[in-house]
Design a protein around this motif. Structure first.
Motif, PDB file in Angstrom:
ATOM      1  N   GLY A  63       0.849  -1.281   0.007  1.00 12.41           N
ATOM      2  CA  GLY A  63      -0.213   0.189   0.018  1.00 12.41           C
ATOM      3  C   GLY A  63       0.829   1.318   0.034  1.00 12.41           C
ATOM      4  O   GLY A  63       2.056   1.195   0.480  1.00 12.41           O
ATOM      5  N   PHE A  64       0.350   2.484  -0.379  1.00 12.91           N
ATOM      6  CA  PHE A  64       1.183   3.551  -0.494  1.00 12.91           C
ATOM      7  C   PHE A  64       0.135   4.591  -0.417  1.00 12.91           C
ATOM      8  O   PHE A  64      -1.080   4.654  -0.624  1.00 12.91           O
ATOM      9  N   LEU A  65       0.889   5.918   0.180  1.00 12.53           N
ATOM     10  CA  LEU A  65       0.193   7.298   0.292  1.00 12.53           C
ATOM     11  C   LEU A  65       0.866   8.322  -0.245  1.00 12.53           C
ATOM     12  O   LEU A  65       2.292   8.203   0.001  1.00 12.53           O
ATOM     13  N   THR A  66       0.601   8.883  -1.385  1.00 12.09           N
ATOM     14  CA  THR A  66       1.515  10.092  -2.101  1.00 12.09           C
ATOM     15  C   THR A  66       0.672  11.319  -2.168  1.00 12.09           C
ATOM     16  O   THR A  66      -0.430  11.165  -2.447  1.00 12.09           O
ATOM     17  N   ASN A  67       1.251  12.346  -2.551  1.00 10.83           N
ATOM     18  CA  ASN A  67       0.848  13.316  -3.138  1.00 10.83           C
ATOM     19  C   ASN A  67       1.334  13.805  -4.389  1.00 10.83           C
ATOM     20  O   ASN A  67       1.006  14.954  -5.186  1.00 10.83           O
ATOM     21  N   GLY A  68       1.964  12.739  -4.886  1.00 13.73           N
ATOM     22  CA  GLY A  68       2.450  12.699  -6.459  1.00 13.73           C
ATOM     23  C   GLY A  68       1.594  11.769  -7.610  1.00 13.73           C
ATOM     24  O   GLY A  68       0.598  11.093  -7.054  1.00 13.73           O
ATOM     25  N   ASN A  69       1.977  12.177  -8.758  1.00 15.79           N
ATOM     26  CA  ASN A  69       1.180  11.041  -9.818  1.00 15.79           C
ATOM     27  C   ASN A  69       2.016   9.929  -9.962  1.00 15.79           C
ATOM     28  O   ASN A  69       2.866   9.820 -10.926  1.00 15.79           O
ATOM     29  N   ILE A  70       2.010   9.127  -9.006  1.00 19.65           N
ATOM     30  CA  ILE A  70       2.956   7.783  -9.207  1.00 19.65           C
ATOM     31  C   ILE A  70       2.205   6.583  -9.335  1.00 19.65           C
ATOM     32  O   ILE A  70       1.141   6.281  -8.494  1.00 19.65           O
ATOM     33  N   ALA A  71       2.423   5.792 -10.257  1.00 21.34           N
ATOM     34  CA  ALA A  71       1.454   4.520 -10.805  1.00 21.34           C
ATOM     35  C   ALA A  71       2.092   3.386  -9.409  1.00 21.34           C
ATOM     36  O   ALA A  71       1.021   2.711  -8.792  1.00 21.34           O
ATOM     37  N   THR A  72       3.306   3.086  -9.383  1.00 21.82           N
ATOM     38  CA  THR A  72       3.556   2.278  -8.104  1.00 21.82           C
ATOM     39  C   THR A  72       5.119   2.515  -7.789  1.00 21.82           C
ATOM     40  O   THR A  72       6.134   2.514  -8.293  1.00 21.82           O
ATOM     41  N   PRO A  73       4.937   3.506  -6.545  1.00 19.42           N
ATOM     42  CA  PRO A  73       6.049   4.045  -5.823  1.00 19.42           C
ATOM     43  C   PRO A  73       7.179   2.890  -5.515  1.00 19.42           C
ATOM     44  O   PRO A  73       6.608   1.832  -4.924  1.00 19.42           O
ATOM     45  N   ALA A  74       8.287   2.938  -5.419  1.00 15.58           N
ATOM     46  CA  ALA A  74       9.031   2.128  -5.175  1.00 15.58           C
ATOM     47  C   ALA A  74      10.504   2.827  -4.353  1.00 15.58           C
ATOM     48  O   ALA A  74      11.032   3.823  -4.974  1.00 15.58           O
ATOM     49  N   PRO A  75      10.979   2.308  -3.435  1.00 15.73           N
ATOM     50  CA  PRO A  75      12.316   3.074  -2.747  1.00 15.73           C
ATOM     51  C   PRO A  75      13.483   3.008  -3.894  1.00 15.73           C
ATOM     52  O   PRO A  75      13.656   2.364  -4.502  1.00 15.73           O
ATOM     53  N   GLY A  76      14.141   4.054  -3.478  1.00 13.36           N
ATOM     54  CA  GLY A  76      15.390   4.391  -4.539  1.00 13.36           C
ATOM     55  C   GLY A  76      15.057   4.865  -6.003  1.00 13.36           C
ATOM     56  O   GLY A  76      16.125   5.169  -6.502  1.00 13.36           O
ATOM     57  N   PHE A  77      13.777   4.854  -6.320  1.00 13.72           N
ATOM     58  CA  PHE A  77      13.298   5.332  -7.735  1.00 13.72           C
ATOM     59  C   PHE A  77      12.668   6.531  -7.616  1.00 13.72           C
ATOM     60  O   PHE A  77      11.623   6.640  -6.846  1.00 13.72           O
ATOM     61  N   ASP A  78      13.107   7.563  -8.341  1.00 12.05           N
ATOM     62  CA  ASP A  78      12.172   8.839  -8.367  1.00 12.05           C
ATOM     63  C   ASP A  78      11.492   9.065  -9.549  1.00 12.05           C
ATOM     64  O   ASP A  78      11.733   9.340 -10.630  1.00 12.05           O
ATOM     65  N   TYR A  79      10.201   8.580  -9.253  1.00 13.08           N
ATOM     66  CA  TYR A  79       9.289   8.492 -10.500  1.00 13.08           C
ATOM     67  C   TYR A  79       8.323   9.898 -10.111  1.00 13.08           C
ATOM     68  O   TYR A  79       7.370  10.141 -10.918  1.00 13.08           O
ATOM     69  N   ASN A  80       8.785  10.732  -9.415  1.00 13.94           N
ATOM     70  CA  ASN A  80       8.085  11.881  -9.049  1.00 13.94           C
ATOM     71  C   ASN A  80       8.287  13.123 -10.199  1.00 13.94           C
ATOM     72  O   ASN A  80       8.686  14.194  -9.716  1.00 13.94           O
ATOM     73  N   ASN A  81       8.023  12.587 -11.341  1.00 17.01           N
ATOM     74  CA  ASN A  81       8.028  13.763 -12.499  1.00 17.01           C
ATOM     75  C   ASN A  81       6.951  14.761 -12.617  1.00 17.01           C
ATOM     76  O   ASN A  81       7.065  16.016 -12.982  1.00 17.01           O
ATOM     77  N   THR A  82       6.028  14.285 -11.938  1.00 22.82           N
ATOM     78  CA  THR A  82       4.643  14.932 -12.060  1.00 22.82           C
ATOM     79  C   THR A  82       3.925  15.095 -10.780  1.00 22.82           C
ATOM     80  O   THR A  82       4.120  14.063  -9.969  1.00 22.82           O
ATOM     81  N   GLY A  83       3.193  16.141 -10.628  1.00 28.40           N
ATOM     82  CA  GLY A  83       2.204  16.023  -9.200  1.00 28.40           C
ATOM     83  C   GLY A  83       2.950  16.583  -8.100  1.00 28.40           C
ATOM     84  O   GLY A  83       3.992  17.397  -8.392  1.00 28.40           O
TER      85      GLY A  83
END
Length: 236
Positions: free
Chosen positions: A95-115
């Motif tokens: 499970g995850f909680l975010t304020n970004g537009n992230i499909a599947t967050p993962a530690p060590g990877f910066d998927y936070n290009n938008t949001g």
């Protein structure tokens, strides 16, 4: 907010663990270090919206996004009426909680290009309160993950590029504990956006006795701390 009595010696020793030397750092956060005494704080820079998770639309907190499964609001809060809760489900899915537009967050990877949120200033740390109950995880020594990513749009490349990134392991705790995730900046760049993400585990796996659910992370009273120890604190 909880009131803590004279814990200066412990707070000083805990603060030494917060020093970072790079733009990407992993910290282990455990219940051993209590929060600093709640002296009057000042507001500086951008604050997090709905940081105490008091405002909801169905199963989604305003200004945040919870995973479709393995998440819920809970009345087991640190303060106020509600907190957010995430957990592993179907044994290994997170499970995850975010304020970004992230499909599947993962530690060590910066998927936070938008949001995320627009930001002014350079936060020194992300703080808040959490508890982390393992449940039936086979007795494994697992951690939840907290992530903060700050970015800035580059008109030359037409991309949002990393300014700073930090993550921390949140250790097991049956009661709410204070955490502080410090941020180090490798350059003088000023970010224009910020994404905060929490993930229910780093590599956990749930047994059958809990119906495939375990590793419950509850979150409340998040805040951004700015240089000089100044911190925005949400009013419930």
């Amino acid at each position: 907010m909880k009131i803590h009595l004279d814990l200066k010696n412990l707070v000083l020793s805990c603060s030494l663990l917060s020093v970072l030397t790079t733009g990407c750092k992993r910290e282990n956060i455990t219940p051993d270090c209590p929060p600093a005494p709640n002296n009057k704080a000042h507001t500086e820079g951008t604050s997090l919206p709905n940081p105490g998770f008091e405002s909801w639309s169905g199963n989604q907190p305003f200004s945040w996004r919870l995973s479709t499964y393995g998440s819920s609001k809970t009345t087991g809060s640190n303060s106020g009426q509600y907190a957010a809760q995430i957990w592993n489900w179907y044994s290994y899915l997170k499970g995850f909680l975010t304020n970004g537009n992230i499909a599947t967050p993962a530690p060590g990877f910066d998927y936070n290009n938008t949001g995320g949120i627009a930001i002014s200033g350079r936060p020194a740390a992300l703080t808040g309160y959490y508890k982390y109950e393992l449940g039936d995880n086979g007795g494994g020594n697992d951690f939840a993950v907290a992530i903060i990513a700050l970015r800035k749009y580059n008109p030359a490349t037409h991309k949002s590029e990393r300014v700073a990134y930090a993550e921390a392991n949140l250790g097991p705790s049956s009661q709410y504990q204070f955490f502080r995730l410090p941020v180090s900046y490798p350059s003088s760049a000023i970010p224009d956006s910020l994404v905060v993400t929490f993930i229910s585990s780093r590599s956990g796996y749930c047994g059958d006795s809990g119906g495939g659910n375990c590793l419950y992370l509850s979150l409340d009273d998040l805040a951004l701390e700015y240089p000089g120890g100044k911190k925005e604190i949400a009013v419930k």
